[in-house]
Design an enzyme around this catalytic site. Structure first.
Site, short mmCIF file in Angstrom:
data_model
loop_
_atom_site.label_atom_id
_atom_site.label_comp_id
_atom_site.label_asym_id
_atom_site.label_seq_id
_atom_site.Cartn_x
_atom_site.Cartn_y
_atom_site.Cartn_z
CB THR A 82 -1.06 -0.05 1.38
OG1 THR A 82 -1.80 -1.31 1.43
CG2 THR A 82 -1.63 1.32 1.22
NE ARG A 114 -8.93 -7.67 3.07
CZ ARG A 114 -7.54 -6.92 3.00
NH1 ARG A 114 -7.46 -6.15 1.88
NH2 ARG A 114 -7.14 -6.54 4.15
N GLY A 118 -9.95 -3.55 2.73
CA GLY A 118 -9.13 -3.49 3.71
C GLY A 118 -9.20 -2.09 4.40
CG ASP A 119 -5.75 -0.35 6.42
OD1 ASP A 119 -5.50 -1.43 5.85
OD2 ASP A 119 -5.11 0.56 6.84
CB THR A 149 1.14 0.47 4.78
OG1 THR A 149 1.30 -0.64 4.02
CG2 THR A 149 2.02 0.72 5.66
N GLY A 150 -0.83 -2.05 6.20
CA GLY A 150 -0.68 -3.33 7.04
C GLY A 150 -1.89 -4.19 6.81
N GLY A 157 -5.15 -5.06 6.89
CA GLY A 157 -6.19 -4.08 7.12
C GLY A 157 -7.18 -4.42 7.95
#
Length: 374
Positions: A201, A229, A231-232, A252-253, A255
């Site tokens: 990301t 799906r 994510g964050d 970033t990670g 999510g």
């Protein structure tokens, strides 16, 4: 008695923050700007990173950092700087955003992005788009050209066409390396984390000379993601948040964990509360204390406090089982990082002369005298 207490409080605060004595000088100082970027965090092994690949990542990060810094140094807005920094990373197949995005289980590239303006907390986000070359630009158009904050899939793409965005063919986003990752995942029944080892990301946060903050994030998600799906990265408050009263954050990670913690807004909220904690009761005491605290804030609040807040939120992510990292810029121009992985592609630049990119190492604070680890 009350006057004595206030004098004692003021004396203590000034003793702890000696730079308060130069408040008037600070008012006459040149306007400052600051920017931080990231290109993902994860399990990065320095021993397996070839010099050529490392140089390629550092060059890509520097290109993005320079694009955003140029906007800010010339008096441009934080919002423009964030987009200018993210666009070259969306176009670079080294990162998991735009061109080079990972494949879904069905073999398509689905893109997410979000952006937020700290002046008025206006925000825009898109998820699951497949025909927009630079999703960060579409996210900003949602913010400025629609009554909504978050658009998805076909509706977001219809909006893009109505707003004059060109339709980008799927082959623009696809890369052979990402396709091989999906094939390996399917063949060996691996998880996305086993395949990717990192989260690619991209994001940027900035402070402009007018004192405004902005944050933006863009991603292709996780390899082999299914069932729509999300994510964050496109979720305001989880992967992106900006508020002139506290900070601008891009994450970033993993999510799912960043969503559960509400990482980006949680950091900004904790900082805002910390800046404005009311220690005493009584109107006169609060008025005097507020005056002192305002002076303190004008002299750059303590970075160690800010770093502790950031690290504590990331610790919560780790406690739940997630990993990743964040970048952050404060109203005073501090460019900070925190990550609980072995590395995070990142960079920062400020009007104080900082200009550096890095991949490995722990969290760092923004001081021109520091040596980057590249």
């Amino acid at each position: 008695m009350k006057s004595t207490i206030l004098c004692a409080v003021a004396a203590t605060l000034f003793a702890l923050f000696p730079t308060l004595a130069s408040a008037q000088e600070n008012e006459d100082a040149e306007p400052r700007w600051s920017i931080a970027i990231h290109g993902g965090a994860g399990t990065l092994d320095p021993d397996r990173m070839t010099p050529e690949r490392r140089a390629a990542y550092e060059a890509a990060l520097q290109q993005a950092l320079d694009a955003g810094s140029e906007i800010l140094a010339n008096g441009g807005s934080a919002m423009d700087a964030v987009q200018a920094a993210i666009i070259p990373m969306e176009d670079n197949p080294l990162f998991n955003a735009g061109r080079g995005a990972v494949f879904t289980w069905e073999g398509t590239n689905e893109l997410d992005a979000s952006i937020m303006d700290g002046r008025d907390r206006s925000a825009g986000a898109v998820t699951g788009v497949t025909t927009v070359r630079n999703p960060i630009l579409l996210a900003d158009r949602v913010r400025t050209g629609s009554p909504h904050v978050f658009l998805m899939g076909e509706g977001a793409e219809q909006f893009a066409v109505e707003q004059g965005f060109e339709v980008t063919p799927p082959e623009w986003f696809a890369t052979e390396a990402r396709r091989r990752s999906l094939e390996r995942m399917r063949a060996e029944a691996l998880s996305a984390l086993d395949v990717d080892h990192k989260f690619g990301t991209v994001g940027a946060v900035a402070l402009d000379m007018d004192g405004n903050l902005a944050a933006g994030t863009s991603t292709g998600g996780m390899t082999g993601k299914r069932w729509g799906r999300i994510g964050d990265a496109p979720v305001i408050g989880a992967g992106t948040y900006a508020d002139n009263r506290s900070c601008a954050v891009s994450a970033t990670g993993w999510g799912e964990y960043f969503i559960r913690v509400g990482v980006a807004q949680e950091i900004c909220t904790r900082l805002r509360i910390g800046y404005n904690r009311e220690t005493f009761t009584g109107r006169e005491a609060l008025t005097e204390l507020e005056r002192v605290l305002n002076t303190m804030r004008s002299q750059r609040p303590n970075k160690s406090f800010q770093q502790t807040v950031i690290d504590s939120v990331m610790a919560e992510v780790a406690e739940l089982g997630g990993d990743g990292g964040v970048i952050l810029v404060t109203p005073e121009g501090h460019a900070l990082f925190s990550f609980n992985t072995t590395g995070m592609y990142r960079g920062r630049a400020t009007s104080d002369g900082v200009n550096e990119v890095a991949i490995f190492g722990g969290h760092v604070e923004a001081e021109a005298s520091e040596t980057p680890d590249h």
